[in-house]
Design a protein around this motif. Structure first.
Motif, mmCIF file in Angstrom:
data_model
loop_
_atom_site.group_PDB
_atom_site.id
_atom_site.type_symbol
_atom_site.label_atom_id
_atom_site.label_comp_id
_atom_site.label_asym_id
_atom_site.label_seq_id
_atom_site.Cartn_x
_atom_site.Cartn_y
_atom_site.Cartn_z
ATOM 1 N N ASP A 100 2.479 1.907 -0.334
ATOM 2 C CA ASP A 100 3.185 3.183 -0.248
ATOM 3 C C ASP A 100 3.152 3.904 -1.595
ATOM 4 N N GLY A 101 3.913 4.973 -1.704
ATOM 5 C CA GLY A 101 3.913 5.766 -2.921
ATOM 6 C C GLY A 101 4.465 5.062 -4.128
ATOM 7 N N ASP A 102 5.196 3.966 -3.910
ATOM 8 C CA ASP A 102 5.754 3.177 -5.023
ATOM 9 C C ASP A 102 4.914 1.939 -5.316
ATOM 10 N N ASP A 103 3.681 1.909 -4.807
ATOM 11 C CA ASP A 103 2.763 0.784 -5.010
ATOM 12 C C ASP A 103 3.293 -0.510 -4.408
ATOM 13 N N ARG A 104 4.079 -0.397 -3.344
ATOM 14 C CA ARG A 104 4.546 -1.585 -2.626
ATOM 15 C C ARG A 104 3.606 -1.841 -1.447
ATOM 16 N N VAL A 105 3.330 -3.110 -1.195
ATOM 17 C CA VAL A 105 2.400 -3.475 -0.130
ATOM 18 C C VAL A 105 3.177 -3.929 1.104
ATOM 19 N N VAL B 121 -8.117 -1.471 0.828
ATOM 20 C CA VAL B 121 -6.873 -0.897 0.314
ATOM 21 C C VAL B 121 -6.738 0.513 0.856
ATOM 22 N N SER B 122 -5.527 0.869 1.270
ATOM 23 C CA SER B 122 -5.282 2.228 1.745
ATOM 24 C C SER B 122 -3.848 2.631 1.412
ATOM 25 N N ARG B 123 -3.645 3.924 1.246
ATOM 26 C CA ARG B 123 -2.325 4.465 0.953
ATOM 27 C C ARG B 123 -1.648 4.930 2.235
ATOM 28 N N ALA B 124 -0.353 4.704 2.322
ATOM 29 C CA ALA B 124 0.445 5.169 3.455
ATOM 30 C C ALA B 124 1.234 6.392 3.021
ATOM 31 N N GLU B 125 1.200 7.440 3.828
ATOM 32 C CA GLU B 125 1.934 8.664 3.494
ATOM 33 C C GLU B 125 3.429 8.476 3.632
ATOM 34 N N CYS B 126 3.845 7.556 4.475
ATOM 35 C CA CYS B 126 5.271 7.265 4.630
ATOM 36 C C CYS B 126 5.441 5.761 4.816
ATOM 37 N N SER B 127 6.666 5.300 4.675
ATOM 38 C CA SER B 127 6.929 3.859 4.773
ATOM 39 C C SER B 127 7.488 3.458 6.131
ATOM 40 N N ARG C 46 8.137 -12.086 12.899
ATOM 41 C CA ARG C 46 9.595 -11.932 12.850
ATOM 42 C C ARG C 46 10.031 -10.594 12.283
ATOM 43 N N ARG C 47 9.366 -10.132 11.240
ATOM 44 C CA ARG C 47 9.834 -8.923 10.554
ATOM 45 C C ARG C 47 8.731 -8.427 9.626
ATOM 46 N N HIS C 48 8.991 -7.280 8.970
ATOM 47 C CA HIS C 48 8.068 -6.744 7.982
ATOM 48 C C HIS C 48 8.876 -6.131 6.845
ATOM 49 N N ARG C 49 8.238 -5.984 5.716
ATOM 50 C CA ARG C 49 8.879 -5.322 4.580
ATOM 51 C C ARG C 49 7.805 -4.912 3.576
ATOM 52 N N TRP C 50 8.200 -4.010 2.684
ATOM 53 C CA TRP C 50 7.320 -3.556 1.611
ATOM 54 C C TRP C 50 7.646 -4.348 0.345
ATOM 55 N N TRP C 51 6.614 -4.877 -0.307
ATOM 56 C CA TRP C 51 6.770 -5.743 -1.480
ATOM 57 C C TRP C 51 6.181 -5.089 -2.727
ATOM 58 N N SER C 52 6.920 -5.138 -3.823
ATOM 59 C CA SER C 52 6.365 -4.738 -5.115
ATOM 60 C C SER C 52 5.623 -5.932 -5.714
ATOM 61 N N VAL C 53 4.784 -5.661 -6.700
ATOM 62 C CA VAL C 53 4.067 -6.742 -7.372
ATOM 63 C C VAL C 53 5.049 -7.711 -8.019
ATOM 64 N N GLU C 54 6.102 -7.175 -8.610
ATOM 65 C CA GLU C 54 7.101 -8.025 -9.268
ATOM 66 C C GLU C 54 7.773 -8.947 -8.246
ATOM 67 N N GLU C 55 8.073 -8.426 -7.072
ATOM 68 C CA GLU C 55 8.697 -9.256 -6.032
ATOM 69 C C GLU C 55 7.742 -10.341 -5.545
ATOM 70 N N VAL D 208 -4.083 -10.247 -7.959
ATOM 71 C CA VAL D 208 -5.220 -9.325 -7.866
ATOM 72 C C VAL D 208 -4.833 -7.913 -7.441
ATOM 73 N N LEU D 209 -3.619 -7.729 -6.926
ATOM 74 C CA LEU D 209 -3.219 -6.407 -6.439
ATOM 75 C C LEU D 209 -3.197 -5.345 -7.529
ATOM 76 N N PRO D 210 -2.669 -5.625 -8.737
ATOM 77 C CA PRO D 210 -2.638 -4.562 -9.753
ATOM 78 C C PRO D 210 -4.008 -3.961 -10.050
ATOM 79 N N ASP D 211 -5.042 -4.783 -10.165
ATOM 80 C CA ASP D 211 -6.383 -4.260 -10.442
ATOM 81 C C ASP D 211 -6.893 -3.415 -9.280
ATOM 82 N N ALA D 212 -6.584 -3.845 -8.053
ATOM 83 C CA ALA D 212 -7.024 -3.074 -6.892
ATOM 84 C C ALA D 212 -6.346 -1.713 -6.844
#
Length: 321
Positions: free
Chosen positions: A177-182, A258-264, A280-289, A305-309
């Protein structure tokens, strides 16, 4: 605050310590025992794998297949990080072995070594499951009761299947997403529902379908988002894995875009029956998390490897675990 107020506060805190302290101590002791159990289980699994390598080298000499002996040496010398891949490569070679040429005693010894690996892996992964479950408790995390003990991880080596593993090619989308969360989904193998893991959007390639078409279709089916093939960067990574799911064995080849999402916002209403049962569920994860979590995440190297991508793709598809 008056002296009586201070005394009252002290008594309240003392009461909390008396009430909660034994529970915290008991949890810490239990966690320590689980770490000891996990270490012992890994030692037993390591010994079982080493015995399989020894027997395999003997088989290699008898059958005149030096590649088998080389694979056994490579598996035995592999670091913990590379051990799964090396052991699965050895398993694949053993699956192709014509055992009819072996003396009955040697064939039985090889079979016994393989079954001991299966049992040791199950014991190890059960210990890891129980340890991770306790480490995820809020109280354990808040009070850092795990101390400096490393986070244990499952050992993903396919058990000897009755049939040849099914080849499965899939396209996966690292959707950020826009905050670089996967975006990751949490699911489980129906055969081992207690072992939870997180994974990216994506699925198997259908006949006559190319990787980008699969990635676009799967993203829409699993998230409701409509991506175009031009919005996919990559494939940035490739992952090979041998695993069991719902009692069947698979030799997987996964390609990651890799692709960007316009909304979460995520719409999972298009899940098929199996996905509805096992996700069971889904969520958006930051690299730190991702770096901090004790949860099992695939690919295992995602946080690494996510930061380089995200910084930009250089055109090279890299192998990941």
């Amino acid at each position: 605050m008056t002296s009586s107020g201070v005394a009252l506060t002290f008594l309240v805190l003392l009461g909390l310590v008396v009430l909660v302290g034994p529970g915290i101590l008991g949890t810490a002791n239990r966690l320590d025992r689980l770490h000891v159990r996990t270490d012992a289980a890994w030692a037993a699994l390591d010994a079982a794998l080493a015995r399989r390598a020894v027997v395999t080298r003997a088989v290699s000499v008898v059958c005149g297949t030096p590649a088998l002996g080389t694979a056994a040496d490579r598996a035995e010398r592999a670091s913990r990080v590379d051990r799964e891949t090396a052991e699965n490569e050895l398993s694949a070679l053993l699956e192709d072995l014509d055992r009819s040429v072996l003396a009955p005693a040697l064939a039985a010894e090889l079979s016994d070594a393989e079954q001991r690996v299966v049992l040791a892996r199950r014991v190890h992964n059960d210990a890891v499951r129980d340890t991770l479950a306790l480490r995820r408790w809020r109280l354990v995390r808040w009070l850092r009761l795990a101390g400096t003990a490393p986070t244990p991880s499952y050992f993903e080596i396919a058990e000897p299947p009755a049939d040849v593993p099914t080849q499965r090619v899939s396209a996966r989308v690292v959707l950020v997403d826009g905050d670089d969360r996967v975006l990751l989904f949490e699911g489980f193998d129906p055969a081992r529902p207690e072992e939870l893991f997180w994974f990216t959007v994506g699925g198997g390639v259908e006949p006559a379908e190319d990787l980008r078409a699969t990635a676009v279709r799967e993203a829409h089916e699993e998230t409701g988002l409509r991506l175009s093939p031009d919005e996919l960067v990559g494939p940035v990574w490739k992952r090979r894995a041998v695993f069991s799911f719902d009692g069947l064995s698979y030799a997987a080849e996964e390609w990651f875009f890799v692709s960007r999402a316009e909304c979460s916002d995520v719409d999972t209403s298009r899940f098929d029956e199996l996905e509805q049962r096992t996700i069971r569920r889904h969520r958006w994860w930051s690299v730190e998390e991702l770096r901090a979590t004790d949860d099992t995440v695939y690919p295992v190297q995602l946080a690494e490897v996510l930061p380089d991508a995200l910084a930009g793709w250089d055109g090279e598809t890299r192998l990941v675990r």
